[in-house]
Enzyme design. Structure first.
Site, PDB file in Angstrom:
ATOM      1  CG  HIS A  64      -3.268  -3.839  -4.747  1.00 50.53           C
ATOM      2  ND1 HIS A  64      -2.176  -3.044  -5.050  1.00 50.53           N
ATOM      3  CD2 HIS A  64      -4.300  -3.003  -4.545  1.00 50.53           C
ATOM      4  CE1 HIS A  64      -2.553  -1.771  -5.008  1.00 50.53           C
ATOM      5  NE2 HIS A  64      -3.828  -1.731  -4.716  1.00 50.53           N
ATOM      6  N   GLY A  65      -5.117  -7.212  -6.369  1.00 49.54           N
ATOM      7  CA  GLY A  65      -6.431  -7.466  -6.927  1.00 49.54           C
ATOM      8  C   GLY A  65      -7.387  -7.977  -5.874  1.00 49.54           C
TER       9      GLY A  65
END
Length: 147
Positions: A64-65
């Site tokens: 995830h970013g």
């Protein structure tokens, strides 16, 4: 929140390693207008991976970013043709990957998505359904149940 979409479901993708996967998913998110800059999103994913692994076990990774390049929260689902090394918590390779992208200023949206996803992924029947289904229509129905 409408975080899953058919265009962000990839089935039997042939990827050789984690770095290639992260670069590829950033490129696909850009092509599908989920982000404004693939390099920035790739760097956000890579930065998170450097903190600790997102390989959660059961052959699943949840990279995830959080980045200013993300237009709105989304989750991409990828089912790999082969397993790849991810340095997972259970030390096993992965072949099911949920990539979460959220805007930089979105408080705890990614944590809410992670929580809902993690709860659902504890269900063996749910995981098996994801593994055996190669139909995008069926997959989107399964995944929309998380929202």
């Amino acid at each position: 929140m409408n975080i899953f979409s058919k265009e962000m479901i990839y089935i039997n993708t042939n990827i050789k390693n984690k770095k290639d996967f992260l670069k590829n998913i950033a490129k696909l998110a850009y092509e599908n207008k989920k982000i404004e800059n693939s390099k920035d999103f790739y760097n956000a994913l890579k930065k998170r991976e450097n903190i600790s692994t997102t390989g959660v076990g059961f052959g699943i990774a949840i990279p995830h970013g959080k980045s200013k390049t993300v237009k709105e929260p989304f989750v991409a689902f990828t089912k790999l043709e082969n397993e790849i090394e991810w340095k997972s918590l259970d030390e096993k390779p992965v072949n099911l990957i949920f990539t979460i992208g959220v805007p930089e200023n979105s408080d705890n949206v990614h944590l809410k998505i992670l929580q809902k996803l993690s709860i659902k992924l504890m269900d063996e029947d749910f995981r098996e359904e994801l593994k055996k289904t190669n139909d995008k229509e069926r997959l989107i129905k399964i995944l929309k149940g998380i929202e």
